[in-house]
Design an enzyme around this catalytic site. Structure first.
Site, PDB file in Angstrom:
ATOM      1  N   CYS A 102       0.844  -1.195   0.000  1.00  0.00           N
ATOM      2  CA  CYS A 102       0.000   0.000   0.000  1.00  0.00           C
ATOM      3  C   CYS A 102       0.884   1.252   0.000  1.00  0.00           C
ATOM      4  O   CYS A 102       1.440   1.600  -1.031  1.00  0.00           O
ATOM      5  CB  CYS A 102      -0.969  -0.041   1.175  1.00  0.00           C
ATOM      6  SG  CYS A 102      -2.342   1.128   1.013  1.00  0.00           S
ATOM      7  N   HIS A 146      -3.540  -5.032  -0.074  1.00  0.00           N
ATOM      8  CA  HIS A 146      -3.021  -5.629   1.168  1.00  0.00           C
ATOM      9  C   HIS A 146      -3.013  -7.152   1.056  1.00  0.00           C
ATOM     10  O   HIS A 146      -3.984  -7.810   1.459  1.00  0.00           O
ATOM     11  CB  HIS A 146      -3.879  -5.193   2.354  1.00  0.00           C
ATOM     12  CG  HIS A 146      -3.730  -3.753   2.715  1.00  0.00           C
ATOM     13  ND1 HIS A 146      -2.950  -3.329   3.767  1.00  0.00           N
ATOM     14  CD2 HIS A 146      -4.256  -2.634   2.157  1.00  0.00           C
ATOM     15  CE1 HIS A 146      -3.002  -2.011   3.845  1.00  0.00           C
ATOM     16  NE2 HIS A 146      -3.789  -1.560   2.871  1.00  0.00           N
ATOM     17  N   GLU A 156      -1.543  -9.248   2.850  1.00  0.00           N
ATOM     18  CA  GLU A 156      -1.491  -9.912   4.163  1.00  0.00           C
ATOM     19  C   GLU A 156      -2.863 -10.386   4.633  1.00  0.00           C
ATOM     20  O   GLU A 156      -2.954 -11.300   5.475  1.00  0.00           O
ATOM     21  CB  GLU A 156      -0.882  -8.970   5.207  1.00  0.00           C
ATOM     22  CG  GLU A 156      -1.705  -7.755   5.598  1.00  0.00           C
ATOM     23  CD  GLU A 156      -1.474  -6.536   4.723  1.00  0.00           C
ATOM     24  OE1 GLU A 156      -1.742  -5.407   5.190  1.00  0.00           O
ATOM     25  OE2 GLU A 156      -1.022  -6.708   3.578  1.00  0.00           O
TER      26      GLU A 156
END
Length: 544
Positions: free
Chosen positions: A385, A511, A513
């Site tokens: 990001c 993102h 993750e």
């Protein structure tokens, strides 16, 4: 299976916060799923914020984003990782959402002049959200975690709602689990059960009798302590489950299983199917504990003393480390303290550099230096990001010669706004829930590292941002050697950028993750850690 009656598990906590109700709920969810049950989990937060999207990381930690664009509690990340199921906004409820909805209905006149009260109007709204998950018909068991601690004023309506729920759904269809602390008093050399006794008594005063007590402690409880907790908590000693501190959260389901938690829950609810096969999970935990090498990863951000702010990143690195059979050691780098005088000392021992997402100007120039160090010294780099935007800013300044290039988030007068506010964000005034949120598709360029990692030409990833790469500078950045390897399908938004001549240098606007799993690590994290391992093997970063 679809005709089976839905069963409900309610998880509460006592004594102190941050005991790990989320991990306990997620672990139980995994075990029940391993027994052949379809599991869904939800988190109820008693705070008055509508969602955590506008809360400081110091107050809340990470904001976890779902596919449908909800900004939710970080525990939903644990739920997704353990039960391997994408969740939605229906899986997180706050008191703020309840009161906002009730007040809106009252203003419309929906209550027909009645007095609006906590009971039944607030409690009915809470129960309705549980029934809403059940109505989807895709779960045999719904686990509901109640945030906060028993005794908190703001949590009382939620506890009253789950008390009522057992009356509505039937005693045989509900299981109450209470997580408490059994502290070890060093001076006395003893585990003390009194806090647990008081916590259970407080819960019983409300009308909720736990069926199972999970006791968090530094040391094993032993038979005598279990019997004492059981006696004062009005449960059998077998219903007192140990939650001893462990070196990895992924060992917790195995510990719970060995202590009989899943067996007891399925017995109480009258479900179970087959015994769980935990072989793959055990092998994953073994890989975490017994790596064959190491890779030191610099985590560059401004919340280095608040690891919960990067919870999903930490777990994604662990998943990728296990997949690569390496110990991914985290070196927390406070980018506010990075400068040209100490950058080499701070990063020269690292095998990979990860620049974290974030908002605000603090620590930005240190992140730019970290990206420059990774590019110039050929250290594997992953920017997430803001980490992508930082890489763009650094490249524009130092490779393309765009002096003063910056993001308008940090410098509204920059002569080269290589990162700028998205057009649709320009008129936005409310901060909550107005960013580009949730899952969006991304088209990958053939032959790129991104394409190689995913093995696909189109992917879907979750977003949370207001600023984007300025399209006016794409041609100039590309001429300098930067490759835009991921784009929105219509070509209007940069999603990924990489350096083709670099061993592994990649940034993504989304993102990744949020979609990594313990036994299925995210492709970008997997390949980033693989590149870091290879960098270490070639002697980079002060390798062994």
């Amino acid at each position: 299976m679809n005709k089976r009656k839905v069963k409900y598990v309610f998880v509460t906590g006592g004594v102190v916060s941050s005991l790990g109700k989320g991990i306990a709920s997620a672990s139980l969810g995994y075990l029940l799923k391993a027994r052949g049950l379809r599991v869904n989990i939800q988190k109820f937060d008693p705070y008055l914020n509508v969602d955590p999207g506008t809360m400081s990381p110091f107050q809340h930690g990470e904001v976890f984003v779902t596919d449908d664009g909800a900004e939710t509690d970080l525990d939903l990340g644990h739920y997704e990782r353990f039960i391997d199921r994408p969740l939605r906004r229906d899986n997180n409820l706050t008191a703020g959402q309840i009161y906002e909805s009730i007040i809106a209905r009252e203003r419309r006149g929906d209550y027909l002049g009645k007095t609006v009260q906590v009971v039944p109007h607030v409690t009915d709204q809470i129960k309705a959200r549980i029934h809403q998950l059940a109505a989807a018909g895709d779960a045999d068991v719904i686990i509901t975690e109640i945030g906060g601690t028993v005794g908190d004023i703001e949590g009382l309506p939620f506890l009253e709602a789950i008390r009522q729920f057992r009356l509505d759904a039937g005693r045989e269809n509900c299981c109450y689990i209470h997580l408490t602390l059994v502290p070890f008093i060093q001076a006395a050399g003893e585990l003390k059960t009194k806090p647990t006794q008081h916590s259970v008594n407080k819960l019983r005063e409300i009308g909720v009798q736990p069926d199972i007590i999970i006791s968090r402690s530094e040391k094993p409880l032993g038979k005598e302590i279990k019997e004492k907790i059981g006696l004062f908590g009005n449960v059998s000693p077998e219903a007192v489950i140990e939650a001893v501190d462990v070196d990895t959260i992924y060992d917790i389901p195995l510990r719970f299983h060995n202590d009989g938690l899943d067996e007891m829950v399925t017995h109480i609810l009258g479900v179970g199917f087959h015994k769980p096969d935990l072989k793959d999970w055990r092998e994953m935990v073994d890989r975490l504990r017994n790596p064959e090498g190491r890779a030191r990863i610099a985590i560059c951000g401004k919340y280095v003393n608040l690891h919960d702010a990067y919870k999903s990143i930490i777990e994604s690195v662990a998943h990728a480390g296990a997949a690569n059979r390496v110990k991914a050691e985290l070196d927390w780098i406070d980018t506010e303290e990075l400068d040209r005088g100490n950058i080499r000392d701070r990063l020269s021992q690292c095998h990979g550099i990860l620049v974290c997402p974030g908002f605000g100007e603090r620590g930005v120039e240190g992140k730019v230096l970290a990206a420059q160090y990774a590019r110039e010294n050929r250290v594997p780099y992953l920017g997430i990001c803001l980490g992508l935007q930082i890489a763009i800013i650094e490249f524009a300044r130092n490779v393309c010669g765009l002096k003063g290039a910056h993001s308008t988030e940090f410098d509204g007068q920059t002569p080269h706004p290589v990162i700028d506010l998205m057009p649709e964000q320009r008129g936005v005034r409310n901060k909550g829930g107005t960013m580009r949120l949730g899952a969006y598709p991304c088209a990958l360029a053939r032959g790129s590292r991104a394409h190689s990692a995913y093995g696909s030409e189109e992917i879907s990833e979750r977003h949370r941002h207001r600023y984007e790469v300025n399209n006016d500078y794409r041609e100039r950045l590309g001429a300098g050697g930067l490759a835009f390897s991921g784009m929105s399908p219509d070509g209007s938004l940069v999603e990924m950028a990489e350096l083709p001549g670099h061993p592994w240098f990649l940034g993504c606007q989304f993102h990744p993750e949020f979609k990594s799993r313990p036994m299925r690590p995210h492709p970008l994290f997997r390949d980033f850690i693989k590149a870091a391992r290879e960098f270490a093997g070639k002697g980079g970063g002060g390798s062994d």
